[in-house]
Motif scaffolding. Structure first.
Motif, PDB file in Angstrom:
ATOM      1  N   GLU A 224       2.963 -33.280  17.744  1.00 59.18           N
ATOM      2  CA  GLU A 224       1.753 -33.743  18.413  1.00 59.18           C
ATOM      3  C   GLU A 224       0.939 -32.584  18.970  1.00 59.18           C
ATOM      4  N   PHE A 225       1.633 -31.497  19.313  1.00 60.85           N
ATOM      5  CA  PHE A 225       0.957 -30.351  19.910  1.00 60.85           C
ATOM      6  C   PHE A 225       0.581 -29.304  18.872  1.00 60.85           C
ATOM      7  N   ARG A 226       1.141 -29.439  17.676  1.00 58.10           N
ATOM      8  CA  ARG A 226       0.887 -28.457  16.631  1.00 58.10           C
ATOM      9  C   ARG A 226      -0.587 -28.413  16.238  1.00 58.10           C
ATOM     10  N   SER A 227      -1.257 -29.545  16.200  1.00 56.22           N
ATOM     11  CA  SER A 227      -2.645 -29.607  15.760  1.00 56.22           C
ATOM     12  C   SER A 227      -3.643 -29.550  16.915  1.00 56.22           C
ATOM     13  N   ASP A 228      -3.163 -29.156  18.099  1.00 60.77           N
ATOM     14  CA  ASP A 228      -4.035 -29.156  19.276  1.00 60.77           C
ATOM     15  C   ASP A 228      -3.943 -27.803  19.980  1.00 60.77           C
ATOM     16  N   PRO A 229      -4.568 -26.751  19.419  1.00 62.76           N
ATOM     17  CA  PRO A 229      -4.525 -25.432  20.058  1.00 62.76           C
ATOM     18  C   PRO A 229      -5.101 -25.493  21.467  1.00 62.76           C
ATOM     19  N   PRO A 230      -4.508 -24.792  22.417  1.00 63.76           N
ATOM     20  CA  PRO A 230      -4.987 -24.845  23.803  1.00 63.76           C
ATOM     21  C   PRO A 230      -6.342 -24.176  23.961  1.00 63.76           C
ATOM     22  N   ASP A 231      -7.094 -24.639  24.931  1.00 63.13           N
ATOM     23  CA  ASP A 231      -8.374 -24.024  25.248  1.00 63.13           C
ATOM     24  C   ASP A 231      -8.156 -22.706  25.980  1.00 63.13           C
ATOM     25  N   ALA A 232      -9.174 -21.874  26.001  1.00 59.49           N
ATOM     26  CA  ALA A 232      -9.111 -20.644  26.786  1.00 59.49           C
ATOM     27  C   ALA A 232      -8.908 -21.003  28.255  1.00 59.49           C
ATOM     28  N   GLY A 233      -8.022 -20.285  28.901  1.00 55.16           N
ATOM     29  CA  GLY A 233      -7.741 -20.572  30.298  1.00 55.16           C
ATOM     30  C   GLY A 233      -6.656 -21.596  30.517  1.00 55.16           C
ATOM     31  N   ALA A 234      -6.039 -22.096  29.443  1.00 55.55           N
ATOM     32  CA  ALA A 234      -4.928 -23.042  29.579  1.00 55.55           C
ATOM     33  C   ALA A 234      -3.740 -22.353  30.235  1.00 55.55           C
ATOM     34  N   SER A 235      -2.877 -23.137  30.846  1.00 53.11           N
ATOM     35  CA  SER A 235      -1.708 -22.578  31.510  1.00 53.11           C
ATOM     36  C   SER A 235      -0.715 -22.031  30.486  1.00 53.11           C
ATOM     37  N   VAL A 236       0.233 -21.244  30.983  1.00 51.95           N
ATOM     38  CA  VAL A 236       1.284 -20.725  30.111  1.00 51.95           C
ATOM     39  C   VAL A 236       2.036 -21.874  29.456  1.00 51.95           C
ATOM     40  N   GLU A 237       2.346 -22.929  30.208  1.00 51.66           N
ATOM     41  CA  GLU A 237       3.086 -24.057  29.656  1.00 51.66           C
ATOM     42  C   GLU A 237       2.301 -24.766  28.565  1.00 51.66           C
ATOM     43  N   GLU A 238       1.007 -24.983  28.793  1.00 47.07           N
ATOM     44  CA  GLU A 238       0.180 -25.646  27.786  1.00 47.07           C
ATOM     45  C   GLU A 238       0.088 -24.806  26.518  1.00 47.07           C
ATOM     46  N   THR A 239      -0.069 -23.513  26.702  1.00 44.04           N
ATOM     47  CA  THR A 239      -0.164 -22.620  25.547  1.00 44.04           C
ATOM     48  C   THR A 239       1.175 -22.512  24.836  1.00 44.04           C
ATOM     49  N   ALA A 240       2.259 -22.507  25.605  1.00 43.59           N
ATOM     50  CA  ALA A 240       3.602 -22.417  25.018  1.00 43.59           C
ATOM     51  C   ALA A 240       3.931 -23.656  24.200  1.00 43.59           C
TER      52      ALA A 240
END
Length: 235
Positions: A194-210
């Motif tokens: 579910e998260f593979r196709s949703d790259p985080p936005d700039a400024g996202a937290s470490v957890e969101e980016t991880a």
């Protein structure tokens, strides 16, 4: 400079007979994407037979050095898989592992947060990478994970073109990524895809980016395990 991950035969990789995700997108839309790599070779061998023989000789040498076979299938035409966590996604995974090793050095909420792209500057990473306990290959600067029959933990050796690089087994990486997912509960029970196709936005937290980086890495490591092929960092 971006970071891609490649799963497939070394023969094909060294021939340059593969395309990154950005190159594939460019080809689909009718434009060329030029990739400039940090370790670009000035002259590359283009004869598949020569490269194949060099890789097979290297496999034999590596197996003898390790005392166990390093004889996965190689060719210039076997399938490959690739994806792009980029340095943000990859670095966030490294930071998550470092925080799990050294929670005392994790930045407090509201304080200045570590940059995934500059993970090597983070105090948690610097401390954890000295003597990692759970995530040895992730925190030890490994760039190649190979389908080995035995686990050498981490080795530093020349790759087929002679340049030194740190390597570990693909089974070790799989174990570390799964452990990281379990211990941090970063997916909160949801399917990583579910998260593979949703790259985080700039400024996202470490957890969101991880979450994004780990989802990309888990999918590729499963391909490497299934097909017993190397997984390489390409930048």
């Amino acid at each position: 400079m971006g970071l891609d991950l490649y799963v497939g035969p070394l023969t094909r990789y060294h021939l340059g007979n593969w395309q990154t995700i950005m190159q594939q997108i460019g080809a689909q839309n009718g434009y060329d994407v030029r990739i400039v790599r940090a370790h670009e070779e000035e002259e590359t061998e283009t004869d598949p037979a020569v490269v194949y023989d060099a890789v097979r000789d290297w496999q034999q040498w590596l197996g003898e050095a390790l005392g166990s076979p390093a004889a996965w299938l190689e060719s210039a035409t076997q399938p490959y898989w690739t994806d792009k966590p980029d340095w943000d996604g990859f670095g966030a995974v490294i930071l998550l592992a470092a925080y799990d090793e050294r929670p005392d050095l994790r930045p407090a909420p509201g304080s200045k947060q570590d940059s995934p792209r500059e993970f090597s500057d983070a105090p948690a990473y610097q401390a954890a990478s000295e003597q990692p306990q759970r995530y040895i290959s992730l925190l030890a600067g490994v760039e190649w994970w190979l389908p080995l029959t035995e686990d050498p933990v981490v080795i530093e050796a020349p790759r087929p073109n002679g340049e030194p690089i740190r390597m570990a087994s693909i089974d070790r990486l799989a174990g570390e990524l799964r452990l990281l997912s379990e211990r941090t509960n970063v997916f909160a029970g949801r399917d990583p895809k579910e998260f593979r196709s949703d790259p985080p936005d700039a400024g996202a937290s470490v957890e969101e980016t991880a979450r994004f980086g780990l989802a990309v890495m888990l999918e590729l490591v499963e391909k490497a395990l299934q097909h017993r092929q190397p997984l390489l960092m390409d930048y």
